[in-house]
Design a protein around this motif. Structure first.
Motif, PDB file in Angstrom:
ATOM      1  N   TRP B 386       0.823  -1.212   0.000  1.00 23.71           N
ATOM      2  CA  TRP B 386       0.000   0.000   0.000  1.00 23.71           C
ATOM      3  C   TRP B 386       0.847   1.247   0.000  1.00 23.71           C
ATOM      4  O   TRP B 386       0.454   2.276  -0.569  1.00 23.71           O
ATOM      5  CB  TRP B 386      -0.979  -0.029   1.185  1.00 23.71           C
ATOM      6  CG  TRP B 386      -2.027  -1.054   0.918  1.00 23.71           C
ATOM      7  CD1 TRP B 386      -2.152  -2.276   1.460  1.00 23.71           C
ATOM      8  CD2 TRP B 386      -3.062  -0.943  -0.072  1.00 23.71           C
ATOM      9  NE1 TRP B 386      -3.200  -2.955   0.896  1.00 23.71           N
ATOM     10  CE2 TRP B 386      -3.774  -2.163  -0.046  1.00 23.71           C
ATOM     11  CE3 TRP B 386      -3.443   0.033  -0.973  1.00 23.71           C
ATOM     12  CZ2 TRP B 386      -4.868  -2.395  -0.890  1.00 23.71           C
ATOM     13  CZ3 TRP B 386      -4.526  -0.192  -1.811  1.00 23.71           C
ATOM     14  CH2 TRP B 386      -5.218  -1.393  -1.764  1.00 23.71           C
ATOM     15  N   ILE B 389       1.570   1.704  -3.647  1.00 21.94           N
ATOM     16  CA  ILE B 389       0.410   2.162  -4.421  1.00 21.94           C
ATOM     17  C   ILE B 389       0.087   3.628  -4.090  1.00 21.94           C
ATOM     18  O   ILE B 389      -0.162   4.440  -4.993  1.00 21.94           O
ATOM     19  CB  ILE B 389      -0.805   1.249  -4.136  1.00 21.94           C
ATOM     20  CG1 ILE B 389      -0.560  -0.136  -4.750  1.00 21.94           C
ATOM     21  CG2 ILE B 389      -2.097   1.871  -4.674  1.00 21.94           C
ATOM     22  CD1 ILE B 389      -1.524  -1.212  -4.275  1.00 21.94           C
ATOM     23  N   VAL B 390       0.105   3.970  -2.813  1.00 20.75           N
ATOM     24  CA  VAL B 390      -0.193   5.354  -2.425  1.00 20.75           C
ATOM     25  C   VAL B 390       0.912   6.292  -2.903  1.00 20.75           C
ATOM     26  O   VAL B 390       0.647   7.415  -3.343  1.00 20.75           O
ATOM     27  CB  VAL B 390      -0.397   5.461  -0.893  1.00 20.75           C
ATOM     28  CG1 VAL B 390      -0.548   6.910  -0.460  1.00 20.75           C
ATOM     29  CG2 VAL B 390      -1.612   4.660  -0.473  1.00 20.75           C
ATOM     30  N   THR B 393       0.273   7.095  -6.369  1.00 21.69           N
ATOM     31  CA  THR B 393      -0.890   7.974  -6.502  1.00 21.69           C
ATOM     32  C   THR B 393      -0.527   9.433  -6.240  1.00 21.69           C
ATOM     33  O   THR B 393      -0.809  10.315  -7.062  1.00 21.69           O
ATOM     34  CB  THR B 393      -1.977   7.564  -5.480  1.00 21.69           C
ATOM     35  OG1 THR B 393      -2.241   6.174  -5.625  1.00 21.69           O
ATOM     36  CG2 THR B 393      -3.245   8.365  -5.699  1.00 21.69           C
ATOM     37  N   TYR B 467       0.082  -5.351  -9.624  1.00 19.36           N
ATOM     38  CA  TYR B 467      -0.871  -5.627  -8.546  1.00 19.36           C
ATOM     39  C   TYR B 467      -2.201  -6.094  -9.127  1.00 19.36           C
ATOM     40  O   TYR B 467      -2.496  -5.832 -10.300  1.00 19.36           O
ATOM     41  CB  TYR B 467      -1.106  -4.365  -7.710  1.00 19.36           C
ATOM     42  CG  TYR B 467       0.097  -3.927  -6.905  1.00 19.36           C
ATOM     43  CD1 TYR B 467       0.565  -4.690  -5.852  1.00 19.36           C
ATOM     44  CD2 TYR B 467       0.768  -2.752  -7.212  1.00 19.36           C
ATOM     45  CE1 TYR B 467       1.677  -4.298  -5.122  1.00 19.36           C
ATOM     46  CE2 TYR B 467       1.880  -2.344  -6.493  1.00 19.36           C
ATOM     47  CZ  TYR B 467       2.326  -3.120  -5.445  1.00 19.36           C
ATOM     48  OH  TYR B 467       3.430  -2.735  -4.729  1.00 19.36           O
ATOM     49  N   TRP B 470      -8.007  -4.618  -8.691  1.00 20.62           N
ATOM     50  CA  TRP B 470      -8.735  -3.864  -7.668  1.00 20.62           C
ATOM     51  C   TRP B 470      -7.791  -3.005  -6.835  1.00 20.62           C
ATOM     52  O   TRP B 470      -8.119  -1.880  -6.452  1.00 20.62           O
ATOM     53  CB  TRP B 470      -9.531  -4.799  -6.755  1.00 20.62           C
ATOM     54  CG  TRP B 470      -8.664  -5.674  -5.874  1.00 20.62           C
ATOM     55  CD1 TRP B 470      -8.196  -6.921  -6.167  1.00 20.62           C
ATOM     56  CD2 TRP B 470      -8.150  -5.344  -4.581  1.00 20.62           C
ATOM     57  NE1 TRP B 470      -7.420  -7.396  -5.145  1.00 20.62           N
ATOM     58  CE2 TRP B 470      -7.378  -6.455  -4.145  1.00 20.62           C
ATOM     59  CE3 TRP B 470      -8.266  -4.242  -3.743  1.00 20.62           C
ATOM     60  CZ2 TRP B 470      -6.724  -6.474  -2.918  1.00 20.62           C
ATOM     61  CZ3 TRP B 470      -7.619  -4.266  -2.515  1.00 20.62           C
ATOM     62  CH2 TRP B 470      -6.856  -5.364  -2.120  1.00 20.62           C
ATOM     63  N   ALA B 471      -6.565  -3.526  -6.581  1.00 22.72           N
ATOM     64  CA  ALA B 471      -5.615  -2.764  -5.767  1.00 22.72           C
ATOM     65  C   ALA B 471      -5.017  -1.609  -6.569  1.00 22.72           C
ATOM     66  O   ALA B 471      -4.918  -0.482  -6.076  1.00 22.72           O
ATOM     67  CB  ALA B 471      -4.505  -3.689  -5.258  1.00 22.72           C
ATOM     68  N   SER B 473      -6.357  -0.128  -8.990  1.00 18.65           N
ATOM     69  CA  SER B 473      -7.405   0.864  -9.257  1.00 18.65           C
ATOM     70  C   SER B 473      -7.544   1.878  -8.128  1.00 18.65           C
ATOM     71  O   SER B 473      -8.147   2.944  -8.307  1.00 18.65           O
ATOM     72  CB  SER B 473      -8.753   0.168  -9.462  1.00 18.65           C
ATOM     73  OG  SER B 473      -8.675  -0.710 -10.555  1.00 18.65           O
ATOM     74  N   MET B 474      -7.010   1.545  -6.973  1.00 19.01           N
ATOM     75  CA  MET B 474      -7.081   2.488  -5.857  1.00 19.01           C
ATOM     76  C   MET B 474      -6.355   3.788  -6.173  1.00 19.01           C
ATOM     77  O   MET B 474      -6.629   4.828  -5.573  1.00 19.01           O
ATOM     78  CB  MET B 474      -6.502   1.849  -4.585  1.00 19.01           C
ATOM     79  CG  MET B 474      -7.342   0.717  -4.020  1.00 19.01           C
ATOM     80  SD  MET B 474      -9.062   1.174  -3.754  1.00 19.01           S
ATOM     81  CE  MET B 474      -8.882   2.325  -2.403  1.00 19.01           C
ATOM     82  N   TRP B 476      -6.680   5.532  -8.898  1.00 20.12           N
ATOM     83  CA  TRP B 476      -7.680   6.454  -9.466  1.00 20.12           C
ATOM     84  C   TRP B 476      -8.725   6.805  -8.406  1.00 20.12           C
ATOM     85  O   TRP B 476      -9.236   7.926  -8.389  1.00 20.12           O
ATOM     86  CB  TRP B 476      -8.335   5.832 -10.703  1.00 20.12           C
ATOM     87  CG  TRP B 476      -7.323   5.150 -11.595  1.00 20.12           C
ATOM     88  CD1 TRP B 476      -7.276   3.847 -11.936  1.00 20.12           C
ATOM     89  CD2 TRP B 476      -6.170   5.757 -12.223  1.00 20.12           C
ATOM     90  NE1 TRP B 476      -6.186   3.580 -12.730  1.00 20.12           N
ATOM     91  CE2 TRP B 476      -5.493   4.725 -12.926  1.00 20.12           C
ATOM     92  CE3 TRP B 476      -5.643   7.045 -12.252  1.00 20.12           C
ATOM     93  CZ2 TRP B 476      -4.328   4.969 -13.650  1.00 20.12           C
ATOM     94  CZ3 TRP B 476      -4.477   7.280 -12.979  1.00 20.12           C
ATOM     95  CH2 TRP B 476      -3.840   6.251 -13.663  1.00 20.12           C
ATOM     96  N   VAL B 477      -9.040   5.858  -7.525  1.00 19.87           N
ATOM     97  CA  VAL B 477     -10.021   6.130  -6.460  1.00 19.87           C
ATOM     98  C   VAL B 477      -9.493   7.216  -5.510  1.00 19.87           C
ATOM     99  O   VAL B 477     -10.194   8.174  -5.187  1.00 19.87           O
ATOM    100  CB  VAL B 477     -10.351   4.837  -5.666  1.00 19.87           C
ATOM    101  CG1 VAL B 477     -11.201   5.153  -4.440  1.00 19.87           C
ATOM    102  CG2 VAL B 477     -11.049   3.827  -6.563  1.00 19.87           C
ATOM    103  N   ILE B 478      -8.232   7.063  -5.100  1.00 17.51           N
ATOM    104  CA  ILE B 478      -7.653   8.051  -4.165  1.00 17.51           C
ATOM    105  C   ILE B 478      -7.564   9.428  -4.829  1.00 17.51           C
ATOM    106  O   ILE B 478      -7.880  10.448  -4.205  1.00 17.51           O
ATOM    107  CB  ILE B 478      -6.257   7.590  -3.679  1.00 17.51           C
ATOM    108  CG1 ILE B 478      -6.375   6.309  -2.852  1.00 17.51           C
ATOM    109  CG2 ILE B 478      -5.587   8.693  -2.846  1.00 17.51           C
ATOM    110  CD1 ILE B 478      -5.046   5.637  -2.550  1.00 17.51           C
TER     111      ILE B 478
END
Lengths: 35, 504
Positions: B386, B389-390, B393, B467, B470-471, B473-474, B476-478
């Motif tokens: 994470w 991923i963050v 982002t 990844y 779903w992971a 894609s976070m 774009w969600v964040i």
């Protein structure tokens, strides 16, 4: 070290030292630090 | 009573704080690797070009706009026009998330500083072979994927709590104390880098490593990937696009210099990167010789270089292994801490104070607690995934997109010429009309080139980092959630800044 590596090292340090020397030589020629 | 904006108490304190914020872990673990990967000494040409045409004008803009409006990022864009305030909040969210995981990396560095005292991953070839499993297994207790979060790793959690307590005490009195602390948090890692460089270049095989680092391959300049690497490094290395430099600029006195401070900060940062490369690649050369492996198997960027590759070198060193190990990880910690209080104070606390009228102590306490709680996610068994991923982002997409938009809005809506005239009135070095076009066209184009070429073109066809969809894609969600929250904050009516921070 290779000749190219030595040249890159010398040139880059000249760039950094020259740029910082120029910047520090200009300090105080603008405004005052205090309000 | 007239309200007074907080101020840097001396120019040198400001310079140390700004340089400290720019110099971070990336100077050690990203720049040297990119230089090796993208043509050695030849890479330095687009890198310096990127610094001059993109990095310095961008920094001048952030310092200058902060000084002009005497506000942090959201207040600046609100000052340009109420409808733009969101553009100040979006990088605030980026800074908030960055500091939440950045402090976890600092916690790893402290954990390793303790482990290095006994070279806990082992000595000699056994230690070299065990360095990877020590990091991923013993230290992180890494799970099988982002879907398996597990529980917080207690030693990391403990160091994280200590770091946030330290950050609170550095930040709660504002810029005056931050500047004084920065003198030490910049000087100490510089001194440690000198020690590490001397140790590195005196190791057998060091020259081979330095040749890989710096021997120019001029043909590489025809490759757009090299220019992408250089421009991306400039975009990330100066701590711009994270809201904090706007706030640091707002603490500059109204009659003080802007442009020369941007020159000194930028060149000091890049000189540190270049110097760090000698410490890193001399050590890479030593590992190559000690283990008889090619450079491609040794060098790398990011966490792997710091927490796996360097420990390998420590295990193999002929003497003073523990001492060099402790110094290296303390160096990483000190490189990170001034970037952390820059992100937290300039990036988040100052905007929150400006918007909601909170006292500095209250705002600092609230932000420290919330950031610590969010940081706990990154201390879990799945935290590394994470964190990655963050990081992608906010430290990549949000930074580059908001940076480009900020330059466009300042350049075209506020007026690049108006900003130039403002900074020229009091600056040591006057800039010409060329600055206007760099800010209006070149900087946004450079940032968009990096985000499109290095981001959208790779992350849209296939999930980032391999990844699960779903992971990945976070990302774009964040981005969407933080953008939405930015518009919501724009709509919120508040009483404005407290007396201690207002420049009105």
């Amino acid at each position: 070290m290779t000749t190219g590596a030595i040249v890159a090292t010398v040139v880059m340090w000249l760039v950094f030292i020259g740029a910082l020397w120029f910047s520090f030589s200009q300090m105080g020629k603008g405004g005052k630090w205090e309000d | 009573m007239a309200e007074v904006r907080e101020r840097w108490t001396s120019r040198y304190y400001f310079l140390f704080a700004a340089i400290g914020s720019a110099i971070g872990l990336g100077n050690v673990w990203r720049f040297p690797y990119l230089t090796y990967k993208y043509g050695g000494g030849a890479f330095l040409i687009p890198w310096i070009i990127g610094l001059i045409i993109m990095g310095i004008p961008w920094m001048m803009m952030e310092f200058g706009m902060g000084r002009y409006f005497q506000r942090s990022a959201p207040g600046i864009f609100e000052g340009i026009g109420k409808k733009w305030e969101w553009l100040g909040w979006w990088p605030v969210f980026a800074a908030f998330l960055i500091v939440a995981y950045y402090t976890v990396v600092m916690a790893w560095a402290l954990r390793y500083a303790v482990s290095a005292a006994s070279v806990a991953w082992g000595m000699g070839e056994a230690g070299a072979e065990g360095a990877g499993s020590y990091f991923f297994g013993t230290v992180l207790n890494l799970s099988s994927g982002p879907g398996v979060l597990g529980t917080p790793v207690l030693p990391i959690l403990g160091f994280l709590a200590l770091i946030w307590v330290a950050l609170f005490f550095i930040m709660y009195k504002g810029a005056g104390v931050i500047g004084k602390v920065a003198v030490w948090t910049v000087s100490i890692p510089w001194a440690l880098l000198v020690i590490l460089m001397i140790r590195g270049v005196t190791l057998p095989g060091a020259i081979d490593g330095l040749n890989y680092y710096l021997t120019p391959n001029l043909a590489a300049l025809a490759n757009p990937e090299v220019w992408f690497g250089a421009f991306s490094q400039i975009a990330f290395t100066l701590s711009l696009g994270m809201a904090g430099m706007f706030a640091y600029g707002s603490f500059i006195a109204k009659k003080a210099d802007v442009t020369n401070n941007a020159f000194i900060t930028s060149f000091s940062n890049c000189a540190t990167s270049f110097f760090a490369g000698f410490a890193v690649f001399s050590t890479v050369g030593f590992i190559m010789q000690s283990l008889s492996i090619p450079v491609g198997e040794v060098s790398g960027a990011g966490l792997g270089l710091a927490f796996v590759t360097y420990p390998v070198a420590i295990s193999m060193m002929p003497a003073a292994n523990a001492l060099i190990g402790v110094l290296f990880f303390l160096c990483l910690f000190f490189l990170g801490i001034d970037s952390a209080f820059f992100l937290a104070y300039g990036g988040v606390i100052s905007p929150v104070m400006d918007k909601f009228g909170l006292s500095r102590v209250k705002a600092t306490a609230i932000i420290c607690v919330i950031a610590f709680l969010i940081g706990i996610i990154f201390t879990t068994n799945g935290g590394l995934y994470w964190l990655d991923i963050v990081d992608r982002t906010v430290s990549f997409y949000a930074l580059l997109i908001t940076g480009a938009l900020a330059c466009i809005v300042v350049g075209w809506v506020f007026g690049a010429g108006k900003l130039r005239e403002h900074v020229n009135k009091t600056s040591d070095i006057k800039v010409g009309a060329w600055f206007d076009w760099l800010l209006k066209v070149v900087v946004p184009a450079g940032l968009l080139f990096v985000v499109i070429y290095g981001g959208f073109m790779t992350d849209i066809p296939a999930p980032y980092g391999g990844y699960p969809t779903w992971a990945a894609s976070m990302i774009w969600v964040i981005l969407a959630v933080t953008l939405g929250l930015s518009f919501w904050l724009q709509a919120v009516k508040t009483k404005g800044p407290p007396k201690e921070v207002s420049g009105k």
